[in-house]
Scaffold this motif. Structure first.
Motif, PDB file in Angstrom:
ATOM      1  N   GLY A 185      -4.119 -13.499  -2.047  1.00  0.00           N
ATOM      2  CA  GLY A 185      -2.711 -13.140  -1.891  1.00  0.00           C
ATOM      3  C   GLY A 185      -2.493 -11.946  -0.991  1.00  0.00           C
ATOM      4  O   GLY A 185      -1.351 -11.650  -0.628  1.00  0.00           O
ATOM      5  N   GLY A 186      -3.566 -11.264  -0.600  1.00  0.00           N
ATOM      6  CA  GLY A 186      -3.430 -10.102   0.272  1.00  0.00           C
ATOM      7  C   GLY A 186      -3.134 -10.464   1.717  1.00  0.00           C
ATOM      8  O   GLY A 186      -2.663  -9.625   2.483  1.00  0.00           O
ATOM      9  N   LEU A 187      -3.428 -11.692   2.097  1.00  0.00           N
ATOM     10  CA  LEU A 187      -3.167 -12.171   3.450  1.00  0.00           C
ATOM     11  C   LEU A 187      -2.279 -13.406   3.377  1.00  0.00           C
ATOM     12  O   LEU A 187      -2.276 -14.121   2.380  1.00  0.00           O
ATOM     13  CB  LEU A 187      -4.478 -12.536   4.158  1.00  0.00           C
ATOM     14  N   GLY A 188      -1.552 -13.657   4.455  1.00  0.00           N
ATOM     15  CA  GLY A 188      -0.733 -14.867   4.495  1.00  0.00           C
ATOM     16  C   GLY A 188       0.621 -14.613   5.110  1.00  0.00           C
ATOM     17  O   GLY A 188       0.856 -13.600   5.771  1.00  0.00           O
ATOM     18  N   GLY A 189       1.543 -15.537   4.889  1.00  0.00           N
ATOM     19  CA  GLY A 189       2.884 -15.454   5.439  1.00  0.00           C
ATOM     20  C   GLY A 189       3.544 -16.806   5.302  1.00  0.00           C
ATOM     21  O   GLY A 189       2.867 -17.848   5.321  1.00  0.00           O
ATOM     22  N   THR A 190       4.842 -16.831   5.195  1.00  0.00           N
ATOM     23  CA  THR A 190       5.553 -18.090   4.970  1.00  0.00           C
ATOM     24  C   THR A 190       5.224 -19.128   6.037  1.00  0.00           C
ATOM     25  O   THR A 190       4.969 -20.293   5.734  1.00  0.00           O
ATOM     26  CB  THR A 190       7.070 -17.836   4.940  1.00  0.00           C
TER      27      THR A 190
END
Length: 423
Positions: A292-297
């Motif tokens: 969950g520390g990386l990502g984006g919609t």
């Protein structure tokens, strides 16, 4: 509707901070050609700022996007994943010049990739500090503005910027900055500003883009790698502009076979005009942030991922790395001939088809943004679209699609020769 009417509407509807270079509006494009809404034709040597190494609307990309469009356009990879994201990561992991097992995460823009590379580096090292270089460009967000080594127009009126960001000198032979000088500036930072044991990463462009296509010397890259190893610092290559065959290799870092970075950022030509960026790196480094520390919609959008698969296939099947080298040689030969008769040309820099020419005022020897803008203007009037860069705005960079037909490329060189010999 004409260009003048549309320009009036633009001025009324959009803010001046979104600077627009051209006073005409695109209607359609194909490979290396643009047509405006009044039917005028231009040879595109800007390629959306190095985004279209495979040209406008390459048939392979159009087909890939259309096929994906019929399946699904969005799920958010972090919610419902899809195979194409995984297989693209595998494809890139096999190709990046990084030692050992690699992993790749996808994002949307180049700035977003750089921000996430810094997050990953800080997470892995537990350190706050980051060192970038004068003349470097890394984006327009707050973190990436802080990293960018050019004030105008990117930083005016936007401070203060995030802390623990420092700048060293980048080697620049033309302006008397040697590799030794650049390394001494790093040593000074360690004495005056930050303990090297508090530095998470050093980030640089192997070939500076906005800074004027300044190429990092071999001995500088070797010295940087040794310095990072000495102090436990991660080395990050920002390949947002230089990647995907532009320099004559898939990635610019391949020009330094004895140097391997820990993390790489990429975007622009990765997806041939679709918004996609990536961070690749050593697996243990990439795994430092928690779930969950990386990502984006929109990170790793399936339409963009489909385009990226096609881009890599086109580069390899059409041998665009080799073509970048050949076209770059043809262009630099033309520029070298022009230099004999044009005292304003002070330097020609090239790595494959990442080519730039720098201009000075022959009377004073000072950088001349005025001459550079005049050349850009005259070329545009003749139907050739060029971009300006450099700390002093006195460099023209050439970013034609690597798929440009030979006949059209030589027509562009004729226009360029005519302009350079009549200024």
């Amino acid at each position: 509707m004409n260009n003048s009417e549309l320009n009036s509407r633009r001025v009324s509807a959009t803010p001046r901070g979104v600077g627009v270079m051209c006073d005409f509006y695109a209607e359609r494009a194909e490979n290396a050609t643009l047509w405006d809404i009044e039917g005028r034709e231009f040879i595109d040597f800007a390629a959306g700022i190095a985004v279209l190494n495979t040209g406008h609307r390459h048939p392979r990309l159009v087909d890939a996007i259309e096929r994906q469009l019929k399946s699904f356009t969005h799920t958010a990879y972090q919610i419902v994943p899809y195979e194409s994201y995984v297989s693209l990561a595998e494809k890139i992991n096999q190709r990046v010049p990084i030692n050992g097992p690699c992993k790749t995460a996808f994002f949307t823009t180049g700035a977003e990739a750089v921000e996430n590379a810094i997050k990953i580096a800080r997470s892995y090292t537990g350190r706050p500090g980051v060192i970038a270089f004068g003349g470097g460009f890394h984006g327009r967000t707050y973190m990436t503005m802080a990293l960018t080594g050019k004030v105008a127009p990117y930083k005016h009126g936007f401070g203060p910027f995030p802390g623990s960001i420092f700048h060293a000198r980048f080697p620049d032979e033309l302006n008397g900055v040697s590799t030794q000088d650049a390394m001494k500036s790093l040593e000074y930072l360690f004495k005056a500003d930050i303990d090297p044991k508090q530095v998470a990463a050093i980030i640089l462009e192997p070939v500076q883009g906005e800074g004027g296509f300044n190429i990092a010397p071999d001995d500088f890259m070797t010295a940087l790698r040794a310095l990072c190893d000495q102090h436990g610092i991660l080395l990050i290559a920002d390949e947002v502009q230089a990647g995907f065959a532009r320099t004559g290799k898939m990635f610019a870092m391949e020009h330094y076979p004895d140097v391997r970075v820990d993390l790489m950022t990429m975007a622009k030509s990765l997806a041939g005009g679709m918004p996609l960026s990536a961070v690749s790196g050593r697996a243990e480094v990439m795994d430092a942030p928690g779930a969950g520390g990386l990502g984006g919609t929109y990170a790793g959008n399936p339409l963009a991922v489909a385009a990226a698969h096609a881009v890599i296939d086109v580069i390899e099947e059409e041998k665009l790395c080799e073509r970048a080298q050949r076209l770059g040689h043809e262009l630099t030969d033309v520029l070298a001939l022009a230099k004999r008769d044009n005292a304003a040309i002070t330097d020609i820099r090239s790595r494959g088809s990442m080519v730039a020419v720098e201009f000075i005022d022959p009377l004073t020897g000072n950088p001349s943004a005025e001459i550079t803008r005049l050349i850009q203007k005259k070329a545009l009037e003749a139907g050739l679209l060029l971009l300006i860069c450099g700390t002093y705005g006195n460099v023209i960079r050439f970013l034609y699609p690597l798929t440009i037909p030979d006949e059209q490329f030589r027509k562009a060189l004729q226009i360029l020769t005519c302009v350079l010999t009549n200024i």
